[in-house]
Enzyme design. Sequence first.
Site, PDB file in Angstrom:
ATOM      1  N   GLU A   1       0.359  -4.316  11.122  1.00 35.41           N
ATOM      2  CA  GLU A   1      -0.094  -2.931  10.979  1.00 35.41           C
ATOM      3  C   GLU A   1       0.680  -2.151  12.020  1.00 35.41           C
ATOM      4  O   GLU A   1       0.325  -2.129  13.213  1.00 35.41           O
ATOM      5  CB  GLU A   1      -1.602  -2.799  11.263  1.00 35.41           C
ATOM      6  CG  GLU A   1      -2.491  -3.572  10.318  1.00 35.41           C
ATOM      7  CD  GLU A   1      -2.723  -2.868   8.985  1.00 35.41           C
ATOM      8  OE1 GLU A   1      -2.263  -1.730   8.806  1.00 35.41           O
ATOM      9  OE2 GLU A   1      -3.370  -3.486   8.125  1.00 35.41           O
TER      10      GLU A   1
ATOM     11  N   HIS B   1       2.451  -3.135   6.969  1.00 33.13           N
ATOM     12  CA  HIS B   1       1.434  -2.142   6.613  1.00 33.13           C
ATOM     13  C   HIS B   1       1.399  -1.108   7.737  1.00 33.13           C
ATOM     14  O   HIS B   1       2.061  -1.251   8.758  1.00 33.13           O
ATOM     15  CB  HIS B   1       0.048  -2.800   6.549  1.00 33.13           C
ATOM     16  CG  HIS B   1      -0.185  -3.686   5.379  1.00 33.13           C
ATOM     17  ND1 HIS B   1      -1.034  -3.362   4.352  1.00 33.13           N
ATOM     18  CD2 HIS B   1       0.307  -4.922   5.072  1.00 33.13           C
ATOM     19  CE1 HIS B   1      -1.070  -4.339   3.470  1.00 33.13           C
ATOM     20  NE2 HIS B   1      -0.264  -5.306   3.875  1.00 33.13           N
TER      21      HIS B   1
ATOM     22  N   GLU C   1       1.575   3.942   2.897  1.00 37.95           N
ATOM     23  CA  GLU C   1       1.979   3.469   4.220  1.00 37.95           C
ATOM     24  C   GLU C   1       3.506   3.480   4.302  1.00 37.95           C
ATOM     25  O   GLU C   1       4.166   2.445   4.340  1.00 37.95           O
ATOM     26  CB  GLU C   1       1.362   2.078   4.470  1.00 37.95           C
ATOM     27  CG  GLU C   1      -0.156   2.141   4.458  1.00 37.95           C
ATOM     28  CD  GLU C   1      -0.866   0.792   4.353  1.00 37.95           C
ATOM     29  OE1 GLU C   1      -0.218  -0.259   4.503  1.00 37.95           O
ATOM     30  OE2 GLU C   1      -2.098   0.791   4.106  1.00 37.95           O
TER      31      GLU C   1
ATOM     32  N   ARG D   1      -2.949   4.591  -2.598  1.00 36.52           N
ATOM     33  CA  ARG D   1      -2.857   3.258  -1.956  1.00 36.52           C
ATOM     34  C   ARG D   1      -2.510   2.146  -2.950  1.00 36.52           C
ATOM     35  O   ARG D   1      -1.777   1.215  -2.636  1.00 36.52           O
ATOM     36  CB  ARG D   1      -4.215   2.953  -1.305  1.00 36.52           C
ATOM     37  CG  ARG D   1      -4.441   1.525  -0.815  1.00 36.52           C
ATOM     38  CD  ARG D   1      -5.828   1.419  -0.206  1.00 36.52           C
ATOM     39  NE  ARG D   1      -6.275   0.065   0.056  1.00 36.52           N
ATOM     40  CZ  ARG D   1      -6.182  -0.548   1.244  1.00 36.52           C
ATOM     41  NH1 ARG D   1      -5.630   0.068   2.258  1.00 36.52           N
ATOM     42  NH2 ARG D   1      -6.654  -1.767   1.401  1.00 36.52           N
TER      43      ARG D   1
ATOM     44  N   HIS E   1       0.857  -1.184   0.000  1.00 32.90           N
ATOM     45  CA  HIS E   1       0.000   0.000   0.000  1.00 32.90           C
ATOM     46  C   HIS E   1       0.895   1.236   0.000  1.00 32.90           C
ATOM     47  O   HIS E   1       1.647   1.490   0.953  1.00 32.90           O
ATOM     48  CB  HIS E   1      -0.928  -0.001   1.223  1.00 32.90           C
ATOM     49  CG  HIS E   1      -1.997  -1.040   1.107  1.00 32.90           C
ATOM     50  ND1 HIS E   1      -2.526  -1.704   2.187  1.00 32.90           N
ATOM     51  CD2 HIS E   1      -2.638  -1.530   0.000  1.00 32.90           C
ATOM     52  CE1 HIS E   1      -3.453  -2.557   1.764  1.00 32.90           C
ATOM     53  NE2 HIS E   1      -3.530  -2.479   0.442  1.00 32.90           N
TER      54      HIS E   1
HETATM   55  O1  0X9 Z   1      -6.968  -3.941   4.387  1.00 34.09           O
HETATM   56  C1  0X9 Z   1      -5.799  -4.321   4.291  1.00 34.09           C
HETATM   57  O2  0X9 Z   1      -5.307  -4.725   3.251  1.00 34.09           O
HETATM   58  C2  0X9 Z   1      -4.911  -4.277   5.557  1.00 34.09           C
HETATM   59  N1  0X9 Z   1      -5.166  -3.067   6.281  1.00 34.09           N
HETATM   60  S1  0X9 Z   1      -4.678  -1.615   5.662  1.00 34.09           S
HETATM   61  O3  0X9 Z   1      -5.195  -0.572   6.523  1.00 34.09           O
HETATM   62  N2  0X9 Z   1      -3.097  -1.520   5.737  1.00 34.09           N
HETATM   63  O4  0X9 Z   1      -5.122  -1.497   4.313  1.00 34.09           O
HETATM   64  C3  0X9 Z   1      -5.208  -5.475   6.420  1.00 34.09           C
HETATM   65  C4  0X9 Z   1      -4.994  -6.797   5.747  1.00 34.09           C
HETATM   66  C5  0X9 Z   1      -5.203  -7.984   6.635  1.00 34.09           C
HETATM   67  N3  0X9 Z   1      -5.134  -9.228   5.910  1.00 34.09           N
HETATM   68  C6  0X9 Z   1      -6.167  -9.723   5.187  1.00 34.09           C
HETATM   69  N4  0X9 Z   1      -7.350  -9.209   5.212  1.00 34.09           N
HETATM   70  N5  0X9 Z   1      -5.931 -10.795   4.469  1.00 34.09           N
HETATM   71 ZN    ZN Z   2      -1.962  -1.561   4.103  1.00 33.98          ZN
END
Ligand code: 0X9
Ligand code: ZN
Length: 411
Positions: free
Chosen positions: A374, A299, A177, A229, A174
């Site tokens: 995160e 992330h 980040e 993003r 992303h």
């Molecule tokens: O949404 C995401 O991709 C991640 N959070 S973010 O705020 N950095 O965008 C979390 C991803 C967790 N993993 C999965 N959902 N597989």
């Molecule tokens: Zn992310």
Amino acid sequence: MRLLLLVAFLSVAFASRVSYEGYKVYRLTPTANQFALLKVYRNLPGFEFWNEPHKVGAYLDMMVSPSQQSHFLDFLEEQKMHHTVLFENLQTAIDAEELHQRLAVKKPRAISFDQYYRYDDINSYLQELASNYPNLVTLQSIGKSYEGRDMIVIKISSGGSGSRPAILIDGGIHAREWIAPAMALYIINQLVENNAANSDLTDAVDWYILPVLNPDGYEYSFTSDRMWRKTRSPTSISSCPGVDGNRNFGFHWMEVGASDYPCYEDYGGEEAFSEIETQNLRDFALSNKDQIKLYLTFHSYGGYLLYPWGYTSDLPSDWRTLQDLAEQADDAHVAAGGESYSIGTSTNVLYAAAGGSDDYMKGVAGVALSYTVELTDTWYGFELPASMIEPTVTRFFAAVRVFGNYVKNNF
Ligand code: 0X9
Ligand code: ZN
């Protein structure tokens, strides 16, 4: 006079950038009913959710454009919804960050963790390590990004005979980040340039680290839109390029928590692995699947240590191992002065979203220990000041040491 010149230079240099002038970021603590109402705002022009509340009492950070302010404030007032303002004017914080970046020493002799590095600077650093530490470091391009940038994996290995267990790490899927590539870079720095203090981590384990998994998006977030993003490939809607790389992996792809509309931030792509960047990481992981025992993808933000699954609320059969190891890593982070992370599966602790790299590594590449980190903090969101890089990365390195030693002692 110098200040005037600088201001003039900045306004010319950044003229074509997306402006966040007047954008506010609100932190809301909605009740369950209020959250249901707020969902209407998701993806409406002028609104963007920076995160997702996962339980009642958790906060929701929302970016709101200037033209929507008064309407939105009326709504908050009407609902008597508890809120604070994280950024009064997001552009002011972005300007301060840019100024800091401009004034930071370019191409420093030694890497430092008081500034964010551009893609070229990161790669120059990797090249420098490869020439200075030929017995420890090798570089490999695992392919090019959509815009043709090399995706460089650094292998850190003290050698030895036979196949050794390995850890795979990436950052920057992303784009906005920025702390994620910085974290990956710090791990590289410690394992290589401070190997004397960390040789326990490299004497029996190999490390593959890809600091910038989405180089096109990362660069775009410096040059054009700080809040970018996704990747930068074209989609079926020409005004909405880019796919969310972390919805694009081919395991339960698109089942939940991903959008099929290209203009949304969680657009999963035309098909699984539509993106060259996710293909490249997939191919690399599959060709080293017997060696890789643990995967960390960095992330931000919020302080979560997440393990699969993201596509279902079911727990993996070995969840206890994943949970225990994450707790030990968190203990080390706390002992190093950091805040405690929230630990659990992506679906249960954060939200359901399929097509993530973590799920793919565990579900298909057979990497049992797969985590999304995160990184902290919780106040600045994506706009984490450069002064926060060092405390963030040094403290989390204590957690990385726990992961490294676990692999060393168990495989
Ligand atoms: O949404 C995401 O991709 C991640 N959070 S973010 O705020 N950095 O965008 C979390 C991803 C967790 N993993 C999965 N959902 N597989
Ligand atoms: Zn992310």
